[in-house]
Design an enzyme around this catalytic site. Structure first.
Site, PDB file in Angstrom:
ATOM      1  N   ASP A 166     -46.651 -53.120   4.624  1.00  0.00           N
ATOM      2  CA  ASP A 166     -47.728 -52.115   4.666  1.00  0.00           C
ATOM      3  C   ASP A 166     -49.074 -52.724   5.043  1.00  0.00           C
ATOM      4  O   ASP A 166     -49.908 -53.014   4.182  1.00  0.00           O
ATOM      5  CB  ASP A 166     -47.822 -51.396   3.324  1.00  0.00           C
ATOM      6  CG  ASP A 166     -46.556 -50.613   3.020  1.00  0.00           C
ATOM      7  OD1 ASP A 166     -45.786 -50.362   3.955  1.00  0.00           O
ATOM      8  OD2 ASP A 166     -46.334 -50.256   1.844  1.00  0.00           O
ATOM      9  N   ASP A 213     -36.038 -50.094   2.695  1.00  0.00           N
ATOM     10  CA  ASP A 213     -37.427 -50.283   2.260  1.00  0.00           C
ATOM     11  C   ASP A 213     -37.441 -50.421   0.732  1.00  0.00           C
ATOM     12  O   ASP A 213     -36.433 -50.205   0.073  1.00  0.00           O
ATOM     13  CB  ASP A 213     -38.227 -49.050   2.716  1.00  0.00           C
ATOM     14  CG  ASP A 213     -39.738 -49.274   2.693  1.00  0.00           C
ATOM     15  OD1 ASP A 213     -40.179 -50.406   2.430  1.00  0.00           O
ATOM     16  OD2 ASP A 213     -40.468 -48.306   2.943  1.00  0.00           O
ATOM     17  N   GLU A 239     -37.801 -54.880  -2.967  1.00  0.00           N
ATOM     18  CA  GLU A 239     -38.218 -56.149  -3.604  1.00  0.00           C
ATOM     19  C   GLU A 239     -37.517 -56.403  -4.961  1.00  0.00           C
ATOM     20  O   GLU A 239     -37.374 -57.584  -5.284  1.00  0.00           O
ATOM     21  CB  GLU A 239     -39.734 -56.165  -3.798  1.00  0.00           C
ATOM     22  CG  GLU A 239     -40.523 -56.166  -2.515  1.00  0.00           C
ATOM     23  CD  GLU A 239     -40.473 -54.840  -1.736  1.00  0.00           C
ATOM     24  OE1 GLU A 239     -40.530 -54.885  -0.497  1.00  0.00           O
ATOM     25  OE2 GLU A 239     -40.359 -53.777  -2.374  1.00  0.00           O
TER      26      GLU A 239
END
Length: 899
Positions: free
Chosen positions: A573, A497, A500
């Protein structure tokens, strides 16, 4: 620090007009290109055709290279002929350096160069002045490049000199000029309080492509946007820049967690794809219009007629790198470049239960037991960041998870698995082994001054591993070894997770673009690859952990082209609102088109609390999507499926059990994705490429070629409008077996019980006869076949089977691939691939034939050894469904049923 605090303010993220290279490129308006091809510089080799083009004003030379790759893929590369330093070329995304075929020159005269493809199906027409390239197929122009003159290439320059200014340059350095310099953001760029220093100056590239005859365009995930790409206006381009946008808005072209720079255009007789291989920030402008086209007139005297045909212009603009574009027309061709979907372990196609966070070992046990008590199948329980010792990954909270191995042994006995989160940021703590080792080895991304880049994330001050370095990836993968990752076992798998990467107090909540990676490349060059590389390192580490024997499972939030080779992705999300359930369908269809079949959206929405009806509808949709996980945020109420009252529990149970019964079909689809690059979840137009009415449909989809699924995405719906493509198709209600009256758009009544699912005539779907507690409990459960007849009373389908977890299907041919055919009232089972060696004692217990015209007089089953036996059957005159039972026919043998 909470991500909610960080990401709520929209001004945290840039609008297109706040991006300097976009502003610079937009100064160039469509018109005559400044580039001219120097055709006298043409060189031809077995690999490619090369020539130079020159910018008429600044006289900078660019090198153009055109090659044909096997199977009619064309590649166009443009780089500086003599760069000041090497420009970044994306590595590791292509599975290999493509095999090229020799292009030949069929014409070279009067400012035109015509190249012929190896099979002579295609021609590439290079026009010298102004420079442009046309791709022609059978005399028709399919696509043209730089026909709007928007080729843009900022050549690398030495930094502005510090030497004493001359009288002429003093004037140039006036205030307005300085303002202009700042506005153009050539050497530095401000955003809020952040300053991006561009050590190598401006290096932006861009190019326009015109798609002739196309008005339907798709792709370039990931955006919370419609399936069909929209025309963009100034300042509203599609952005490809991986960002952690918590509670992202719907219908927004801002880039979110992943980027695949692949655009597909489709018209009834053709699909065309453009893959823009660039990992820096990229913006895409789209404009579709009608243009007049001459229609050849029959009579010479008759005035030439004109007709309006669509034309779509696509403009790619990237911050850096080179121009490297691939042109092709099938999913298989894209997979030949970037790879196919990794074959997932079977357990990962079951249901996953996740929460931020399951509190401790007792909580995990209670949730696990809860599924059994309520008779809801599930395969995997997940642990979010709170399971670690102070957000130090590869560790366990010593109080809450005192005996993680024992917890996993309990799950193993229940035939279930555990997934833990492993994020890329590493807590700055000299006492934390992972940090101290990585620091000592120089494995962190550096800032522009050569120090380790530090940012804030979940653990507080953190450093970020440089996954672009192969040595770092190898070291990171080795952390998953059982002896190194204390408390881990072979039922533990991984979730990447925040990759990015997410940096809470960074510009746009990510890493500074002037941070420095392996081989001195700036972060701006590699940004969109960061998550791709972390997932690669994790998957390879899990494979090494098992000495190359076991398939890994890794879920990543951030992705790029080629991520399909390493596992699954999800849409990030989302929010517990109907609109997010609705938008998840086009989002997943778009990700699937980009080669990543193993994708899903968090059931129920990660943020907020869904009302029971929404939760039920989300489970019903998720059960028919590739990756199926329920997840919720620590600020949401607990969301185990049995907490919403008896009715909701019952409906969720039914949806999850439907998923488990469907697994043989789903696993076979994943094998097709792996072997033949066929998407698991498909937009209707992929299955019905000639039917224009399907081209914009985004509220329903095909699961493989046999099932049409229409999730219910509105509250209190009493009916939904479903498009069943036709007219030569037959469709059947998947659950009631009844033939639908006619294809077309039908109003279908719905209750909360389930969502509309239809089986297409001409298909055979393999199912399990009943659901078990998890996939592993179902290995020996018998099969049933649903045979849906088409207008010719025929049907065909297949079943792929292996051990569900190892690489033996690949290395030792341990698989079974069967074909089922219904023709002239005979259902036969034959071998689809004779090299498969896998054996199973499983049998086909039941067959249901849909659309069987009349009751049969007798039914016999005949095995390969010639033994015949009568078959028990029942025929339903209302539905025309014929049910054959107590068959006990081996799944791994040839047999026939004669009706």
């Amino acid at each position: 620090s909470s991500v909610q605090d960080e990401a709520v303010d929209k001004s945290t993220f840039k609008e297109c007009n706040q991006i300097a290279f976009y502003r610079r490129q937009k100064c160039l308006h469509p018109g005559k290109s400044s580039y001219r091809a120097l055709l006298e510089s043409v060189t031809l080799s077995d690999e490619s055709v090369k020539f130079q083009i020159i910018h008429e004003e600044n006289k900078v030379l660019l090198q153009v290279e055109i090659c044909e790759i096997e199977d009619n893929i064309f590649r166009l590369k443009i780089d500086e002929a003599h760069p000041l330093r090497a420009r970044y070329k994306v590595p590791d995304v292509l599975i290999k350096e493509p095999t090229t075929q020799r292009l030949s020159i069929s014409q070279k005269e009067a400012g035109v160069l015509v190249l012929k493809s190896a099979k002579e199906d295609y021609r590439l027409r290079v026009i010298a002045n102004p420079f442009q390239v046309e791709l022609q197929s059978k005399g028709e122009t399919v696509l043209s490049m730089n026909s709007n003159g928007l080729l843009y290439f900022e050549h690398l320059q030495p930094p502005p000199s510090d030497r004493k200014p001359t009288a002429e340059s003093k004037e140039a350095a006036s205030d307005s000029s300085k303002e202009k310099q700042e506005d153009l953001g050539l050497w530095q760029e401000k955003f809020g309080s952040f300053l991006d220093i561009k050590a190598h100056g401006p290096s932006s590239v861009g190019m326009d492509f015109s798609l002739h005859g196309f008005e339907h365009v798709y792709g370039i995930p990931e955006h919370t946007e419609a399936l069909l790409l929209k025309n963009t206006s100034d300042g509203d381009a599609y952005r490809l820049y991986n960002l952690d946008i918590f509670g992202h808005k719907i219908h927004d072209k801002i880039g979110i967690y992943g980027s695949v720079p692949l655009l597909l255009a489709h018209k009834p007789n053709r699909t065309s794809g453009i893959f823009w291989l660039n990992s820096s920030e990229t913006l895409v402008d789209i404009s579709t219009k009608a243009v007049a086209e001459q229609v050849p007139s029959r009579a010479a005297a008759e005035a030439a007629k004109q007709r309006a045909v669509p034309l779509t212009d696509v403009r790619w603009m990237s911050e850096s790198g080179i121009i490297d574009a691939f042109l092709f027309d099938t999913f298989k061709q894209f997979a030949a470049l970037t790879g196919t979907q990794a074959l997932p372990p079977l357990f990962s196609l079951g249901y996953h239960q996740c929460r931020w966070n399951y509190e401790d070992e007792q909580d995990v046990k209670a949730v696990d037991d809860g599924f059994d008590e309520h008779d809801i199948p599930y395969d995997v329980i997940w642990l979010d960041i709170e399971h670690t010792d102070g957000k130090r990954y590869f560790t366990w909270d010593k109080k809450k998870f005192q005996n993680p191995r024992k917890m996993q042994e309990h799950l193993r006995k229940k035939k279930r698995k555990l997934v833990v989160i492993v994020d890329p940021h590493i807590k700055v703590d000299p006492m934390y082994t992972l940090y101290s080792q990585a620091k000592e080895k120089g494995y962190f991304v550096k800032d522009r001054n050569g120090q380790d880049f530090e940012g804030i994330c979940w653990p507080g001050s953190s450093c970020y591993l440089d996954f672009t370095n192969p040595e770092v990836r190898k070291w990171y993968g080795d952390q998953f070894a059982f002896k190194t990752y204390k408390g881990s076992t072979n039922i533990l798998f991984v979730w990447n997770d925040m990759n990015e990467p997410s940096v809470f107090k960074g510009a746009e909540l990510t890493m500074q673009k002037d941070a420095v990676h392996y081989n001195s490349w700036e972060h701006r060059e590699v940004h969109n690859l960061y998550g791709f590389y972390q997932q690669m390192a994790t998957a390879e580490g899990l494979i090494r952990r098992s000495s190359g024997k076991e398939r890994p499972f890794v879920l990543t939030r951030s992705f790029f082209a080629g991520s399909q080779r390493y596992g699954a992705v999800w849409t990030g999300d989302n929010t517990a609102e109907w609109s997010y359930l609705k938008i998840s369908i086009p989002m997943l269809l778009t990700i699937s088109m980009a080669g990543i079949s193993f994708c899903g959206a968090d059931v129920g929405g990660f943020i907020g609390d869904p009302e029971p009806e929404l939760l039920v509808r989300w489970y019903q949709a998720g059960a028919y999507q590739p990756f199926f996980r329920g997840h919720s945020n620590m600020e949401s109420k607990r969301r185990e499926p049995w907490l919403f009252g008896e009715e909701s529990s019952q409906l969720i149970r039914a949806a999850v059990r439907e998923r488990y019964v469907l697994l043989p079909y789903l696993y076979s689809l994943f094998y097709r994705a792996h072997a033949a690059a066929e998407p698991v979840m498909r937009a209707l137009w992929i299955e019905f490429p000639g039917k224009i009415e399907t081209f914009g449909v985004e509220n329903e989809y095909m699961l493989g070629n046999a099932l049409l699924v229409h999730p219910v995405t509105e509250p209190e719906a009493k009916a939904v409008s479903v498009l069943l493509p036709g007219p030569e198709e037959i469709w059947y209600d998947f659950r009631k077996f009844k033939r639908m009256e006619h294809p077309g758009t039908l109003k279908i009544p719905v209750t909360l019980e389930n969502i509309p699912v239809f089986q297409r005539g001409g298909t055979v779907i393999p199912l399990k006869t009943t659901a078990g507690k998890s996939t592993e409990w179902m290995i020996d459960v018998s099969y049933e076949l649903h045979v849906a007849l088409d207008t010719e009373a025929c049907a065909v389908g297949e079943l792929y089977l292996d051990d569900g977890h190892s690489f033996q299907y690949l290395h030792k041919k341990q698989f079974l691939y069967r074909k089922f055919t219904f023709h002239k009232n005979i259902l036969s089972s034959s071998c689809r691939d004779g090299s498969g060696q896998y054996r199973t004692t499983c049998v086909v217990e039941r067959v249901i034939v849909l659309g069987f015209g009349q009751p049969p007089t007798c039914v016999t089953a005949c095995s390969k050894d010639g033994k015949e036996k009568e078959v028990l059957f029942t025929y339903n005159t209302k539905t025309s469904a014929l049910m054959l039972e107590n068959l006990a026919l081996s799944i791994d043998a040839d047999w026939k049923i004669c009706i």
